[in-house]
Design an enzyme around this catalytic site. Structure first.
Site, PDB file in Angstrom:
ATOM      1  N   ARG A  94      49.951  30.750  40.421  1.00 47.92           N
ATOM      2  CA  ARG A  94      50.355  32.005  41.065  1.00 47.92           C
ATOM      3  C   ARG A  94      49.401  33.116  40.631  1.00 47.92           C
ATOM      4  O   ARG A  94      49.158  33.291  39.439  1.00 47.92           O
ATOM      5  CB  ARG A  94      51.787  32.372  40.661  1.00 47.92           C
ATOM      6  CG  ARG A  94      52.339  33.575  41.410  1.00 47.92           C
ATOM      7  CD  ARG A  94      53.618  34.136  40.767  1.00 47.92           C
ATOM      8  NE  ARG A  94      54.678  33.150  40.619  1.00 47.92           N
ATOM      9  CZ  ARG A  94      55.563  32.847  41.567  1.00 47.92           C
ATOM     10  NH1 ARG A  94      55.515  33.432  42.744  1.00 47.92           N
ATOM     11  NH2 ARG A  94      56.500  31.938  41.328  1.00 47.92           N
ATOM     12  N   ILE A  95      48.864  33.829  41.588  1.00 51.65           N
ATOM     13  CA  ILE A  95      47.987  34.956  41.271  1.00 51.65           C
ATOM     14  C   ILE A  95      48.885  36.189  41.122  1.00 51.65           C
ATOM     15  O   ILE A  95      49.465  36.675  42.095  1.00 51.65           O
ATOM     16  CB  ILE A  95      46.925  35.150  42.379  1.00 51.65           C
ATOM     17  CG1 ILE A  95      46.064  33.873  42.512  1.00 51.65           C
ATOM     18  CG2 ILE A  95      46.041  36.358  42.067  1.00 51.65           C
ATOM     19  CD1 ILE A  95      45.330  33.437  41.255  1.00 51.65           C
ATOM     20  N   LEU A  96      48.995  36.663  39.886  1.00 48.46           N
ATOM     21  CA  LEU A  96      49.994  37.692  39.573  1.00 48.46           C
ATOM     22  C   LEU A  96      49.673  39.013  40.258  1.00 48.46           C
ATOM     23  O   LEU A  96      50.576  39.729  40.691  1.00 48.46           O
ATOM     24  CB  LEU A  96      50.087  37.883  38.053  1.00 48.46           C
ATOM     25  CG  LEU A  96      50.448  36.599  37.286  1.00 48.46           C
ATOM     26  CD1 LEU A  96      50.339  36.831  35.783  1.00 48.46           C
ATOM     27  CD2 LEU A  96      51.848  36.111  37.653  1.00 48.46           C
TER      28      LEU A  96
ATOM     29  N   GLY B 282      45.541  30.929  33.954  1.00 48.63           N
ATOM     30  CA  GLY B 282      44.553  31.961  33.645  1.00 48.63           C
ATOM     31  C   GLY B 282      43.484  32.033  34.718  1.00 48.63           C
ATOM     32  O   GLY B 282      43.235  31.079  35.454  1.00 48.63           O
TER      33      GLY B 282
ATOM     34  N   GLY C 236      45.694  34.755  28.239  1.00 45.37           N
ATOM     35  CA  GLY C 236      46.447  35.992  28.057  1.00 45.37           C
ATOM     36  C   GLY C 236      47.442  36.288  29.146  1.00 45.37           C
ATOM     37  O   GLY C 236      48.626  36.523  28.879  1.00 45.37           O
TER      38      GLY C 236
ATOM     39  N   GLU D  41      38.333  33.514  33.045  1.00 42.36           N
ATOM     40  CA  GLU D  41      37.106  32.804  32.683  1.00 42.36           C
ATOM     41  C   GLU D  41      36.654  31.825  33.754  1.00 42.36           C
ATOM     42  O   GLU D  41      35.489  31.402  33.760  1.00 42.36           O
ATOM     43  CB  GLU D  41      37.309  32.073  31.344  1.00 42.36           C
ATOM     44  CG  GLU D  41      37.619  33.047  30.227  1.00 42.36           C
ATOM     45  CD  GLU D  41      37.764  32.411  28.861  1.00 42.36           C
ATOM     46  OE1 GLU D  41      37.599  33.130  27.868  1.00 42.36           O
ATOM     47  OE2 GLU D  41      38.069  31.211  28.761  1.00 42.36           O
TER      48      GLU D  41
ATOM     49  N   GLN E 143      38.516  40.168  38.153  1.00 41.90           N
ATOM     50  CA  GLN E 143      38.148  39.252  37.069  1.00 41.90           C
ATOM     51  C   GLN E 143      37.155  38.202  37.553  1.00 41.90           C
ATOM     52  O   GLN E 143      36.181  37.872  36.883  1.00 41.90           O
ATOM     53  CB  GLN E 143      39.402  38.530  36.548  1.00 41.90           C
ATOM     54  CG  GLN E 143      40.305  39.392  35.720  1.00 41.90           C
ATOM     55  CD  GLN E 143      39.711  39.639  34.362  1.00 41.90           C
ATOM     56  OE1 GLN E 143      39.622  38.737  33.551  1.00 41.90           O
ATOM     57  NE2 GLN E 143      39.254  40.846  34.135  1.00 41.90           N
TER      58      GLN E 143
ATOM     59  N   GLY F 161      40.572  45.020  30.044  1.00 43.42           N
ATOM     60  CA  GLY F 161      40.019  45.212  31.376  1.00 43.42           C
ATOM     61  C   GLY F 161      40.568  44.187  32.336  1.00 43.42           C
ATOM     62  O   GLY F 161      40.261  44.174  33.529  1.00 43.42           O
TER      63      GLY F 161
ATOM     64  N   LYS G 106      44.535  41.865  43.337  1.00 41.05           N
ATOM     65  CA  LYS G 106      43.478  42.869  43.222  1.00 41.05           C
ATOM     66  C   LYS G 106      42.776  42.760  41.867  1.00 41.05           C
ATOM     67  O   LYS G 106      41.546  42.673  41.806  1.00 41.05           O
ATOM     68  CB  LYS G 106      44.070  44.274  43.411  1.00 41.05           C
ATOM     69  CG  LYS G 106      43.027  45.378  43.437  1.00 41.05           C
ATOM     70  CD  LYS G 106      43.651  46.757  43.670  1.00 41.05           C
ATOM     71  CE  LYS G 106      43.673  47.107  45.143  1.00 41.05           C
ATOM     72  NZ  LYS G 106      43.979  48.534  45.382  1.00 41.05           N
TER      73      LYS G 106
END
Lengths: 736, 191
Positions: free
Chosen positions: A619-621, A693, A515, A696, A629, A473, A624
């Site tokens: 970096r925010i891949l 990441g 991940g 979390e 998340q 997800g 959206k």
């Protein structure tokens, strides 16, 4: 590809595909119900029989007799598996209790039998006919009663349970302002929407498991250890996972019992845990008792900070590392953290979303609010005053790779309108509602893990990515496609991504928020190797070639990669291997949560009115899916603050409220609009993608912001989570 | 061990195993505009009839106890939790599942809006959310009030109405604000 030097400029920096808020590429399959989950493989195992697990009705003891005759004689029943006929079984390294109990019983609802029948109705009915006689033994079920005998646990994923710097006791004794409080958090259930489920098929001694699992390669190894068979004879397929949050990191009873059942009846078998079995049969986040002591000067500058945490588990189980963030988040020369573990005979405790920090921040960040109050310093300003550029236990020689914590605090506060907060509790009223604002820091460590992928391009220019990485997800399908498209200079639509199959190269898997960064780096590594192969085949110098618009370009020569690939295509495999940059540098993800709540002055009901968060995670891949998340994790933080609690029956040793009617999680009506702000950050020491990441980070501190807002609203300070209205009312009585 | 024994015996007695042995009943459902004839164990829920017998696995089983909403389908124009009713109770009725709303190539406007607004993560509650959302807009259009409707004679779309009406559909990934945005977009004809 080895990553042991900070990243320099690379194809990802083009930012044409990576960093763009693309819709999920798996979206159409999910919104039409055509994405196949583990129990739905009519395509692969059309003749699967149905298994139903019989769980233990006692927490601890021994089976004296099992009588399966009535069950076996029931209509449609094909067989019954128990410890008596399952054959010798090993135990996985990640399992504390055995997945099939007997003769010893280790916890309530531990699987003791599997009934296999032609239909689900027949299996469920016959399960009630399995007679299991057992002798119960005394058990330990109460964490508070167990902490006197608590012990020093072993290292958890290489982390020492204790740490210290300076002289905490002396500095704390001398501090002009002190906070010394104890906070408790209850056991939590992952409560993912898809219960654990597996379809198992044996053919020629080889086992295929279509299962719902976050960590494909780990679990292949665990199946091999448990069934005493070579891992190469096991195929595990997990392309769609209906939520995990840590519950599906490991081999669980659904998969083992499906495999045993299928072997026993000589036919594919599928097993899903019934929802009421999930909390007691599987794993949960352990309850904690945490003592936080902070000594500061009158301006709120910390000189001494200690965080001690007690949790319980089955003997041999892990401790909940609730003090980990306190080693890194705030400055102060004199420090101490300590974890202790008590032996309990409750079901197995294990990782749930942000193990350690998720509950550790519920304590630390309320303690900081209490310190702000004690010093008369604004809570945002207090955290800014205690910012630290380096690992405060190790000293300035171990700086943070990047730490835009103060930016998160300032920009989040501005976005939220923090300056409008009245610092005196109980002064803002909106009809029957007492209104308050609270905030907390967000912090979660950044972990990386080796991750491999295979990438190919065919004669039509279609790029295919294969890796055993999972998408639970989190948006993995999409960010891996974006990474490949960016690196190879092709449109996103030209990329196919296949995940979650043990026949593919081993990726980092989904856990510990490692991940996205790790797996995308693995795909990047494979794509860079593919670029070299393609450039070489086309006669380019790989160093000079630019990959864009589906072609390799150098000087005035341009060749479509489809032509280079030709009919046979070009395939490569590579992995990202991380060096010791995470040892040289402290690495973390940061943020700040802001929350406004209303507390009903008459009933004590708490309603979250709005939430704002500012976050920095490299970096925010994909903004959206990353935002999704974050809001999901913030919501899980609201759950931890206000409602989530597995209630322990300390006489019989089990979680009483073991379904979704009684274990409350936030629903639509509980959650207002949530505003998420990402702070621009590229962390060149984290990975070639300069990402970190994000899955979390959002839960860490979210619940504390809610609790601090409740205090600001009504003046009641509750240190025992969740903040249910009975606790509010008890405090309100004293206040008014 | 008496606790265990009693539980199991009570279960065996209540099941009345002889009475149910091999009994089946014919059931006819119109599923996604197609007439389907089934022969079912009378204990089969509508949910399991769809998932296991018709192999329409888009409808999900999250709890099997009416607690989560993942199994929501539209029966005779109204949404229900398909796990909470037996298939035989719907003999002759019309059922619309997620597969009947649209396909990956031809998405229903609500499905399209869920993709555009990222109204899901793991996807497991999603078919139920979408079936529920389609039915919620119909309920509002039909003037059916909810717990948060201030004026029972004036039922109209609002975020609060949708949050209330969708609260039987749990999303543990918690894409809630995105789901509301998707439903709002469809309600406003923007999807």
């Amino acid at each position: 590809m080895r990553f042991d030097q900070p990243a320099t400029t690379n194809p990802i920096d083009r930012g044409r595909v990576v960093g763009v808020p693309h819709d999920r590429i798996d979206g159409p399959a999910k919104v039409t119900g055509t994405a196949p989950y583990a129990y739905e493989r009519h395509d692969a195992a059309p003749d699967a029989a149905y298994g139903w697990i019989v769980g233990s009705a006692i927490a601890r003891g021994r089976i004296t007799a099992i009588d399966t005759r009535a069950a076996e004689a029931a209509p449609g029943v094909l067989g019954v598996v128990t410890h008596e006929n399952a054959g010798p079984l090993g135990k996985g390294r990640f399992n504390t209790a055995h997945l099939l109990g007997g003769p010893a019983i280790e916890h309530y609802d531990q699987a003791l039998a599997l009934v296999v029948a032609e239909t689900l109705e027949q299996a469920r009915d016959a399960a009630a006919l399995v007679r299991i006689d057992c002798v119960a033994e005394e058990g330990r079920f109460d964490l508070a009663a167990g902490i006197d005998g608590a012990e020093v646990p072993g290292p958890f994923f290489g982390k020492d349970p204790d740490s210290a710097a300076g002289d905490f006791d002396a500095a704390f004794a001398a501090a002009p302002v002190k906070v010394d409080q104890t906070y408790t958090t209850p056991d939590h259930s992952h409560a993912m929407m898809e219960p654990h489920a597996t379809t198992a098929l044996w053919a020629d001694g080889r086992l295929t498991l279509w299962t719902s699992n976050q960590m494909v390669a780990w679990t292949v190894g665990e199946v091999a250890r448990t069934l005493n068979m070579p891992p190469e004879n096991i195929r595990l397929v997990s392309p769609y996972v209906g939520g995990g949050f840590g519950a599906k990191l490991f081999l669980r009873a659904d998969a083992l019992m499906a495999a045993l059942g299928a072997r026993h009846v000589g036919r594919p078998v599928k097993v899903a845990l019934a929802r009421p079995q999930v909390p007691n049969n599987t794993v949960h986040r352990p309850a904690t008792i945490q003592r936080v002591r902070i000594g500061a000067d009158r301006n709120g500058v910390i000189d001494a900070i200690a965080h001690e945490s007690w949790s319980g588990n089955l003997p041999g189980g892990n401790v909940e590392m609730a003090a980990m963030q306190t080693r890194l988040l705030y400055g102060g020369r004199n420090r101490l953290t300590r974890h202790r573990i008590a032996a309990l005979d409750l079901p197995e405790g294990n990782s749930m979303r942000a193990p350690g920090e998720a509950v550790g921040m519920l304590a630390l960040e309320v303690a900081m609010d209490e310190l702000a109050e004690a010093c008369g310093v604004d809570p945002v300003e207090l955290r800014i005053r205690n910012d630290v550029a380096y690992d405060p236990e190790a000293g300035p020689d171990r700086p943070f790779s990047s730490r835009p914590f103060v930016d998160c605090l300032r920009r989040g506060a501005e976005r939220f309108g923090w300056s409008r907060r009245n610092p005196t509790p109980g002064r803002v009223r909106d009809g029957r509602w007492l209104v308050g604002m609270g905030m907390a820091a967000a912090f979660r460590g950044n972990q990386m893990s080796r991750s491999a992928a295979r990438v190919g391009v065919d004669g039509r220019g279609t790029v295919t990515v294969e890796t055993d990485m999972t998408d639970i997800g989190t948006g993995t399908y999409t960010i891996l496609a974006q990474t490949a498209a960016e690196t190879l200079g092709v449109p996103l639509e030209a990329v196919r991504v296949h995940l979650g199959d043990s026949r593919f190269p081993v990726a980092a898997g989904s856990g510990g928020q490692w991940g996205a960064n790790s797996a995308a780096s693995g795909v990047y590594a494979a794509c860079m190797t593919l670029r070299e192969a393609l450039a070489q085949k086309a006669g380019f110098n790989a160093g000079d070639a630019v990959f864009e618009n589906g072609a390799i370009v150098a000087g005035n020569r341009s060749v479509p990669i489809a032509d280079v690939a030709g009919r046979e295509g070009v395939w490569v495999e590579d992995a990202i291997e991380f060096g010791d940059l995470d040892k040289t540098y402290a690495q973390g993800t940061f943020g700040a949560h802001f929350c406004e709540v209303g507390v009903d002055a008459y009933t004590g009901e708490i309603r979250v009115r709005r939430m704002v968060g500012a976050f920095a995670a490299g970096r925010i891949l994909n903004p959206k899916s990353a935002r999704n998340q974050i809001i999901g994790a913030m919501t899980m933080g609201v759950g931890a603050a206000l409602m989530e609690e597995l209630v322990v029956d300390t006489r019989h040793g089990y979680f009483v409220n073991h379904d979704l009617a009684e274990y409350h999680v936030p629903v639509h009506a509980d959650i207002p609009d949530q505003d998420v702000l990402f702070i621009e950050e590229l962390d060149d020491k984290s990975s070639p993608l300069k990402a970190k990441g994000v899955g979390e980070l959002g839960i860490c501190g979210a619940g504390a912001a809610v609790a601090n807002a409740v205090h600001n609203a009504c003046g009641v300070r509750i240190r025992a989570y969740p903040l249910t209205l009975d606790k509010v009312l008890r405090g309100l009585g004293a206040v008014t | 061990m008496t606790l265990h024994e009693n539980t199991r015996r009570a279960g065996a007695d209540a099941a009345g195993e002889d009475a149910t042995a091999g009994a089946t009943v014919p059931v006819t459902l119109t599923v996604n505009r197609e007439v389907r004839h089934l022969t079912l164990d009378p204990r089969t829920t509508l949910l399991d009839a769809l998932r296991e017998h018709l192999r329409l696995t888009g409808t999900k089983k999250g709890c099997d106890h009416g607690q989560c909403g993942a199994c929501t389908v539209i029966v005779e124009g109204r949404r229900i939790n398909s796990c909470l009713s037996l298939a035989v109770m719907h003999d002759g009725e019309a059922v619309t599942t997620i597969e009947g709303l649209g396909t990956p190539e031809r998405l229903h406007p609500m499905q399209k809006a869920f993709v555009t607004h990222d109204g899901f993560q793991c996807g497991y509650c999603t078919p139920g959310q979408i079936c529920s959302a389609v039915a919620v807009l119909a309920e509002i259009a039909d003037g059916i009030p909810s717990h948060v409707t201030a004026d029972l004679a004036d039922v109209r779309f609002s975020d609060a109405e949708v949050r209330e009406r969708m609260s039987g559909n749990i999303c543990r990934c918690a894409a809630y604000p995105n789901i509301i945005a998707a439903i709002r977009a469809v309600a406003e004809g923007a999807a």
